[in-house]
Design an enzyme around this catalytic site. Structure first.
Site, mmCIF file in Angstrom:
data_model
loop_
_atom_site.group_PDB
_atom_site.id
_atom_site.type_symbol
_atom_site.label_atom_id
_atom_site.label_comp_id
_atom_site.label_asym_id
_atom_site.label_seq_id
_atom_site.Cartn_x
_atom_site.Cartn_y
_atom_site.Cartn_z
ATOM 1 N N GLU A 68 0.623 -1.401 0.271
ATOM 2 C CA GLU A 68 -0.188 0.091 -0.043
ATOM 3 C C GLU A 68 0.772 1.072 0.465
ATOM 4 O OE1 GLU A 68 -2.409 2.346 3.360
ATOM 5 O OE2 GLU A 68 -2.595 0.247 3.762
ATOM 6 N N ASP A 72 1.148 3.918 -3.322
ATOM 7 C CA ASP A 72 0.611 5.652 -3.180
ATOM 8 C C ASP A 72 1.536 6.718 -3.585
ATOM 9 O OD1 ASP A 72 -1.470 7.317 -1.308
ATOM 10 O OD2 ASP A 72 1.054 8.121 -0.287
ATOM 11 N N ASN A 138 -6.921 1.621 0.161
ATOM 12 C CA ASN A 138 -5.739 0.890 0.784
ATOM 13 C C ASN A 138 -5.587 -0.443 -0.102
ATOM 14 O OD1 ASN A 138 -6.114 2.782 2.455
ATOM 15 N ND2 ASN A 138 -6.029 1.647 3.876
ATOM 16 N N GLU A 141 -4.045 0.372 -3.576
ATOM 17 C CA GLU A 141 -2.759 1.751 -3.788
ATOM 18 C C GLU A 141 -2.483 0.286 -3.300
ATOM 19 O OE1 GLU A 141 -2.682 3.612 -0.545
ATOM 20 O OE2 GLU A 141 -3.584 5.737 -1.720
#
Length: 258
Positions: A68, A72, A138, A141
């Site tokens: 994650e 991101d 999440n 990502e």
């Protein structure tokens, strides 16, 4: 492997056998990605929630949280590149604002659910409704992070451009309404105080990709202004700024995202 690690692994296997961790086969993975993965283990990890963490030989918990973190950064870079190429007349502030709107948590959550990622997530079923709404964003990502590790940056960027951004653009209007309620909060406040509220457009773009600029007037006095890629976004930002200004004299005014 230590005795403790062996026990942890036995417990995790028992949980899966007892059905405490949902385990949706990744049968739709190729359809979601648009290509065939090389190393499936990255994607299995991307869909492993912390409530179903595995344990390595060192006793460390393994789940999708590190992916994650990676995804991101890849998502932000891909969106930044897209905006830089497609809006050459925007300044740094305008680019940053638009990127922030496109990669915010609520956007990722909605896009992930539309993609069906929530059906592929492995999590402890005992958690039920206690899963955070942010879990799905999440996971998106983490999936982007997995693509980056498996296929490299260019494939990860292509996934963002062809799979994520079109959904964001499709959902954008409803997402603005779901994630920001500044205009309604401001309207409620002025009604409570028997004041007049007016939103006036100061600028409407003559070309595609330009910014809308809106000002908020209360009892004829200009309080704030806001910009956006559409009228709704400009109204919301102007209302947000007005609430921030009013909150200096009335601390009870709520101003955080809903």
């Amino acid at each position: 492997m230590s005795v403790i690690s062996m026990i942890r692994n036995i417990i995790e296997r028992a949980k899966r056998l007892l059905g405490l961790c949902s385990e949706e086969p990744l049968l739709r993975l190729g359809e979601v990605l648009g290509f065939e993965p090389r190393n499936i283990s990255y994607y299995q990890l991307a869909f492993t929630h912390s409530s179903c963490s595995l344990t390595d030989e060192m006793g460390q918990r393994i789940n999708n949280e590190r992916l994650e973190y990676l995804g991101d950064s890849v998502l932000a870079t891909a969106v930044s590149h897209h905006l830089y190429l497609n809006y050459p007349h925007w300044n740094e502030g305008e680019l940053s604002k638009r990127r922030g709107a496109m990669v915010k948590r609520a956007v990722n959550n909605a896009v992930a659910k539309r993609m069906g990622l929530h059906k592929m997530l492995r999590y402890n079923r005992e958690m039920g409704q206690r899963l955070s709404p942010d879990t799905y964003g999440n996971t998106l990502e983490a999936l982007i992070g997995a693509i980056f590790l498996d296929q490299g940056y260019l494939q990860a960027e292509m996934f963002v451009l062809t799979k994520v951004l079109p959904l964001f653009q499709e959902l954008e209007d409803s997402l603005v309404e779901q994630t920001t309620n500044y205009k309604s909060l401001l309207l409620e406040w002025v009604q409570q105080h028997h004041l007049d509220l007016d939103f006036k457009m100061l600028q409407e773009p003559k070309r595609s990709g330009g910014l809308f600029v809106c000002a908020v007037y209360i009892d004829g006095k200009r309080i704030s202004s806001g910009r956006g890629s559409n009228k709704k976004e400009a109204h919301q930002e102007a209302a947000h700024a007005a609430l921030a200004a009013l909150r200096k004299v009335d601390p009870t005014i709520p101003i955080s995202d809903s």
